[in-house]
Design an enzyme around this catalytic site. Sequence first.
Site, short mmCIF file in Angstrom:
data_model
loop_
_atom_site.label_atom_id
_atom_site.label_comp_id
_atom_site.label_asym_id
_atom_site.label_seq_id
_atom_site.Cartn_x
_atom_site.Cartn_y
_atom_site.Cartn_z
N PRO A 279 0.57 -1.62 -0.10
CA PRO A 279 0.05 -0.31 -0.34
C PRO A 279 0.73 1.01 -0.16
O PRO A 279 1.62 1.39 0.79
CB PRO A 279 -0.92 -0.35 0.96
CG PRO A 279 -0.07 -1.40 2.15
CD PRO A 279 0.68 -1.77 1.43
N CYS B 90 3.66 3.15 8.67
CA CYS B 90 3.37 4.45 8.60
C CYS B 90 4.86 5.38 9.55
O CYS B 90 3.83 5.43 10.70
CB CYS B 90 2.51 4.87 8.27
SG CYS B 90 2.61 5.99 7.63
N ASN C 248 9.01 -6.96 2.90
CA ASN C 248 8.29 -6.00 2.02
C ASN C 248 10.14 -5.38 2.49
O ASN C 248 10.53 -5.39 3.66
CB ASN C 248 7.07 -4.95 2.17
CG ASN C 248 7.31 -3.94 2.24
OD1 ASN C 248 7.24 -3.13 2.59
ND2 ASN C 248 7.48 -3.81 0.67
N ARG D 205 7.28 0.81 -4.52
CA ARG D 205 7.53 1.65 -4.49
C ARG D 205 8.83 0.96 -6.62
O ARG D 205 8.85 2.28 -7.21
CB ARG D 205 9.44 2.15 -4.13
CG ARG D 205 8.71 3.13 -3.21
CD ARG D 205 9.78 3.78 -2.26
NE ARG D 205 10.98 2.43 -1.61
CZ ARG D 205 12.11 3.31 -1.02
NH1 ARG D 205 12.44 3.79 -0.50
NH2 ARG D 205 12.05 1.79 -0.12
C1 LIG Z 1 4.58 7.12 -0.90
C2 LIG Z 1 4.81 5.80 0.11
C3 LIG Z 1 3.46 6.00 0.40
C4 LIG Z 1 3.40 4.73 1.15
N1 LIG Z 1 2.28 4.45 1.55
C5 LIG Z 1 1.68 3.26 2.21
C6 LIG Z 1 0.80 3.49 3.36
O1 LIG Z 1 -0.09 4.02 3.07
N2 LIG Z 1 0.00 2.79 4.06
C7 LIG Z 1 1.35 1.27 4.65
O2 LIG Z 1 1.64 0.44 5.11
N3 LIG Z 1 2.45 1.25 4.14
C8 LIG Z 1 2.66 2.76 3.14
N4 LIG Z 1 4.00 2.97 2.30
C9 LIG Z 1 5.21 1.98 2.81
C10 LIG Z 1 5.47 1.10 1.43
O3 LIG Z 1 4.21 0.01 2.13
C11 LIG Z 1 6.52 0.12 1.62
O4 LIG Z 1 6.48 -0.91 3.14
C12 LIG Z 1 7.42 0.69 1.45
O5 LIG Z 1 7.64 1.68 0.82
C13 LIG Z 1 9.59 0.46 1.56
O6 LIG Z 1 8.64 -1.36 0.38
P1 LIG Z 1 9.66 -0.60 -1.09
O7 LIG Z 1 10.90 -0.76 -0.45
O8 LIG Z 1 8.56 -2.06 -1.63
O9 LIG Z 1 9.28 0.56 -1.52
C14 LIG Z 1 4.28 3.71 1.67
C15 LIG Z 1 5.41 3.98 0.80
C16 LIG Z 1 5.58 5.25 0.42
C17 LIG Z 1 6.48 5.10 -0.74
#
Ligand SMILES: Cc1cc2nc3c(=O)[nH]c(=O)nc-3n(C[C@H](O)[C@H](O)[C@H](O)COP(=O)(O)O)c2cc1C
Length: 333
Positions: free
Chosen positions: A23, A107, A207, A232
Amino acid sequence: MTAVDGALRIGPHVLPSRVFLAPMAGVTDRPFRMLCRRFGAGLVASEMISADTRLWDTPKSQRRRDHDGEPSPRVVQIAGYDPAMMADAARRNVDAGAEIIDINMGCPAKKVCNRLAGSALLQDEALVARILETVVGAVTVPVTLKTRTGWDPGHKNGVRIARLAEAAGVQALAIHGRTRADMYTGAAEHDTVRAIKESVKIPVFANGDIDTPQRARAVLAATGCDGIMIGRAAQGRPWIFDEVNYFLATNELRADLPLEKVRDIMRAHLEDLYAFYGDATGVRVARKHLIWYCQQRSGTDSLRRNFLRLETAREQMAALTQLRRSDAIEGAV
Ligand SMILES: Cc1cc2nc3c(=O)[nH]c(=O)nc-3n(C[C@H](O)[C@H](O)[C@H](O)COP(=O)(O)O)c2cc1C
């Protein structure tokens, strides 16, 4: 749970793949979720919504709660700090069609953490337990939890949180391999994620920083997790789910998508955004996706600059033709 037939399940839902979309507020709106599902994401959650139902009347909140036409299971993520409010929010979302409630304790954003929500909650394990028990008791659908490895590098209480989540009846966990204090810096670490996976029987999803099929396989192997979540790296590359699924199944890499196909994906995505948000907001939301799509390809600097200044849906659509074949030959970065 992972069934005897090897399929990954959460409650009654058999998931078509073990590669999920993480998310992301401001990114994983309904058009993007549906796009990622079409490319094989096994599960996609809504952008986080506040458990404070008084905030739900804004157009932004209403859009975040819009799951019209989405394939099952529809996952709604809620964030909050008060068990009764969280339970009420969960119940109301289930009444509105949510089939899985995901609780956000991952978050690190200030406006969430100032109210001891998101990953700040990890400091108070008793409160975490109360929230999880109350929400699980309030709804008939599965409740899942997304969290980090701990509060800060000196307080990685992810294993304790996982155990109390399992005891509370939570049916799956997604763990971002960073602590709250890490924000998004440094590399995600997966040793703690492995320890968490080993400490519970419910499915655990890893993740953090998974951006290629090879990395996906390496993280699955390093953590022993049942699935992975990609955030991302799906921006501007929603087909990454297909690439990862294919690699996990065959050990072979998919060829790069032909330029025409990329353009078709972008065009359809833009049309969905304009329809979902209306033209004015749609153009603004589309702009960031267009930039992300461009970032996947070399030779797109001037096109990127162009996308930044275009003001209408028609101009954005027309500019797609500037994504040229030479970009495709230079290949994805
Ligand atoms: C722009 C943005 C918004 C995010 N919003 C949420 C969110 O609403 N809820 C959540 O659980 N994590 C949120 N995250 C965290 C991501 O779900 C994820 O845990 C984090 O980006 C690491 O994963 P990645 O390296 O694959 O991006 C957000 C991350 C980004 C970059």
